[in-house]
Design an enzyme around this catalytic site. Structure first.
Site, short mmCIF file in Angstrom:
data_model
loop_
_atom_site.label_atom_id
_atom_site.label_comp_id
_atom_site.label_asym_id
_atom_site.label_seq_id
_atom_site.Cartn_x
_atom_site.Cartn_y
_atom_site.Cartn_z
N LYS A 139 29.38 64.09 84.02
CA LYS A 139 29.84 65.35 84.93
C LYS A 139 28.20 65.71 85.28
O LYS A 139 27.50 66.65 85.34
CB LYS A 139 30.08 66.66 84.17
CG LYS A 139 31.38 66.38 83.85
CD LYS A 139 32.18 67.52 83.22
CE LYS A 139 33.53 67.56 82.70
NZ LYS A 139 33.81 66.54 81.52
N SER A 145 39.61 72.16 83.94
CA SER A 145 41.10 72.30 83.46
C SER A 145 41.06 73.36 82.48
O SER A 145 42.21 73.80 82.02
CB SER A 145 41.48 71.01 82.75
OG SER A 145 40.67 70.50 81.77
#
Ligand code: C5P
Length: 215
Positions: free
Chosen positions: A62, A115
Site C-alpha cells: 500500500k 474493505s
C-alpha cells in the site's frame, strides 16, 4: 497474472514454515499470492523471492509516498521477484505515474475503497476519482471491496478495462460470488484459507464457487 481460478491468496500468516506449507498446498489452485507487511516483517524480504518461485507474487505494501520513495520501494520489490504491487492513490497523480513507471510493466493495482468499515469514512468518498486516476496513469487494476459488492460495480464503471481485485471475502463477511457477479475479476482471500484446518479444501471450495458462475 493468469486468470484461471480468479482466486488470490492473501498470505498474512506470520509463522513462516506454516505460510510456506499453506502456499505449497494451494499453489495449484490460486492465480497469485499477495503478501503484506505481517509476513515480510516475520520472514524478511527474501520471502518475496522464495514465494515467487512458486506463484506470482503481489506485494501489498500500500505504497503511499513521494514519487522518488515510491520508485525505490517498487524497484526493490521487483528486483526481489514481485510481479505486481499495490499502491494508494491519495498521494496524487505524480506519485501514481511514478509507480507505474517504476514497475516497468509489472502490475500496479490501486486501492480505491478499503474493505473494512472505516473504509467508508474517507476512501469511499473518493473511490471513483481514484479509479479514474488509476486508468489515466496506466495502472493495471484496482482494489475494490468485496464487503460492499455494489461499490465494485460503481468503481468499475469509473475505470472500464481495469482489472478489479476484491478483498474482504470470508473473514470480513464478503462473498466471492457476489464480488464476481458485481464485477470483480479476482477475489483476494486470506484468513478463510490460511486459517482453515484444511487450506487446500478451503481454496478449492472458493475456486469451485467462482467457476460455477460460468464465465
Ligand atoms: O484475511 P482476509 O481475507 O480479511 O485478508 C484480506 C487481505 O486483503 C489482507 O491482507 C488485507 O490487508 C488486504 N486488503 C483488504 N482490504 C483492502 C485492501 C487490502 O482487506 N481494501
Amino acid at each position: 497474472m493468469k486468470m484461471d481460478s480468479r482466486l488470490i491468496l492473501a498470505l498474512d500468516e506470520t509463522d513462516v514454515p506454516k505460510a510456506l506449507h499453506v502456499l505449497d498446498e494451494v499453489c495449484g489452485i490460486i492465480d497469485a499470492v499477495k503478501i503484506n507487511w505481517p509476513l515480510i516483517l516475520s520472514a524478511g524480504p527474501e520471502i518475496i523471492t522464495t514465494l515467487s518461485q512458486k506463484a506470482d507474487v503481489i506485494c501489498d505494501f500500500k505504497i503511499a509516498d513521494i514519487p522518488n520513495t515510491d520508485r525505490l520501494i517498487i524497484e526493490q520489490s521487483v528486483k526481489r521477484g514481485a510481479s505486481g504491487v499495490i499502491v494508494h492513490a491519495f498521494t496524487g497523480t505524480d506519485s501514481l505515474k511514478e509507480c507505474v513507471s517504476a514497475a516497468g510493466g509489472r502490475d500496479v493495482f490501486v486501492v480505491t475503497e478499503m474493505s473494512h468499515p472505516g473504509g467508508q469514512e474517507f476512501t469511499a468518498k473518493h473511490a471513483e476519482e481514484f479509479a479514474a486516476m488509476a486508468a489515466e496513469c496506466g495502472a493495471s487494476g484496482l482494489i475494490a471491496p468485496a464487503t460492499r459488492p455494489e461499490r465494485i460495480k460503481k468503481i468499475k464503471e469509473s475505470a472500464p478495462g481495469l482489472l478489479i481485485l476484491s478483498p474482504g471475502v470470508g473473514a470480513q463477511g464478503g462473498s466471492a460470488s457476489n464480488a464476481v457477479l458485481n464485477g470483480a475479476d479476482y477475489v483476494i482471500v486470506g484468513r478463510s484459507i490460511y486459517g482453515s484446518s484444511d487450506p487446500k479444501d478451503a481454496a478449492q471450495k472458493l475456486a469451485d464457487e467462482i467457476k460455477a458462475l460460468r464465465f
